[in-house]
Design a protein around this motif. Sequence first.
Motif, PDB file in Angstrom:
ATOM      1  N   ALA A 295       0.897  -1.311  -0.065  1.00 32.08           N
ATOM      2  CA  ALA A 295       0.079  -0.004   0.011  1.00 32.08           C
ATOM      3  C   ALA A 295       0.864   1.202   0.131  1.00 32.08           C
ATOM      4  N   VAL A 296       0.829   2.141  -1.065  1.00 28.18           N
ATOM      5  CA  VAL A 296       1.595   3.091  -1.269  1.00 28.18           C
ATOM      6  C   VAL A 296       1.051   4.448  -0.983  1.00 28.18           C
ATOM      7  N   LEU A 297       1.763   5.311  -0.118  1.00 29.05           N
ATOM      8  CA  LEU A 297       1.433   6.565   0.660  1.00 29.05           C
ATOM      9  C   LEU A 297       2.536   7.645  -0.069  1.00 29.05           C
ATOM     10  N   ALA A 298       2.473   8.008  -1.156  1.00 26.68           N
ATOM     11  CA  ALA A 298       3.491   9.052  -1.648  1.00 26.68           C
ATOM     12  C   ALA A 298       3.662  10.167  -1.009  1.00 26.68           C
ATOM     13  N   HIS A 299       4.169  10.293   0.280  1.00 25.81           N
ATOM     14  CA  HIS A 299       4.133  11.507   1.004  1.00 25.81           C
ATOM     15  C   HIS A 299       5.618  11.830   1.550  1.00 25.81           C
ATOM     16  N   PRO A 300       6.194  12.880   1.586  1.00 27.22           N
ATOM     17  CA  PRO A 300       7.611  13.037   2.133  1.00 27.22           C
ATOM     18  C   PRO A 300       7.785  12.770   3.577  1.00 27.22           C
ATOM     19  N   THR A 301       6.653  12.856   4.533  1.00 33.50           N
ATOM     20  CA  THR A 301       6.996  12.269   5.719  1.00 33.50           C
ATOM     21  C   THR A 301       6.389  10.939   6.012  1.00 33.50           C
ATOM     22  N   VAL A 302       6.261   9.969   5.112  1.00 31.90           N
ATOM     23  CA  VAL A 302       6.112   8.503   5.266  1.00 31.90           C
ATOM     24  C   VAL A 302       7.487   8.088   4.831  1.00 31.90           C
TER      25      VAL A 302
END
Length: 299
Positions: A234-241
């Motif tokens: 499951a991909v969360l394309a966010h710099p804080t992840v």
Amino acid sequence: MLRMADPQRRLSAILHADLAGFVRLTESEEDLTFRLLTSARAEIWRPAIERAGGWLVHSNGDAMLVEFGSPLIALATAIDIQERMAAFNEALADEQKLKFRIGVHLGEVIVDEANHDLFGDGVNLTERIQAMADPGGLAVSRAVRDITDLPADYAFIDGGEHQAKHVSRPLHIFHVRLREASRQPTMSVAPRATLRFQGADGVGRKIGFDLEFEAVAKSREGVVIGRDLEHCDAVLAHPTVSRRHARLVLADNVLHIEDLGSTNGTAVDGATIDPGVPRPLQAGAKLRLGDIELAFRYS
């Protein structure tokens, strides 16, 4: 002098639904109620009706009228919808939950083909039965009770005879309720469910993902969440992840979340969890990964 043609009549299984407390919901959070209602119709009501071969006669505001060719199919669809609505409501605060009353009846209806509508005694009685159902519940007429069967974990509960408004004869209703022995613990995830994680980042950008229950159940290593497209399920394309931020695992039919040593941490309902220590995750929980907050529910 023109003679009006006799109206077309037929015996139909009718389902009528109405959202309990609609005025209160719209007064407190009108925009949110509209979004939730629109989502429930698109995700739950319309697919369930279409799968069963029903006809959504009309959907006006907070009410819906549906026709089926079989009372057994109408009853099964009503149960399916209420189960899915219960899961839908898990992620909502009590004052935001959408609780529909549903009534099902077998009776004669008048068909208005020109305006794609139904009228008559069958429709009127179904509306009265619906009004006697519990919020989030289902009530049926004696006619439906007498010729249908329920799944083993449900039962007909005699609701007695009532004198309904504008109905000359007593109306005998039965509530359809889950047997106590069949109720599942709140921490247990229903098989074949879709796990939904929807929310936003710190600036309000919507973000989230869905997973099939079977995908989690079959994975020995768990389902990994992170921003790395190649190494995460499951991909969360966010710099804080983090690249591999956390994982979902199933133990004793209970869903858990485990932080994988992420840079910005993982929290459940505001409490940060220690890396490597699985934490139970039940429907309605708020999950935070980095600056992303997700509401978890299943349907």
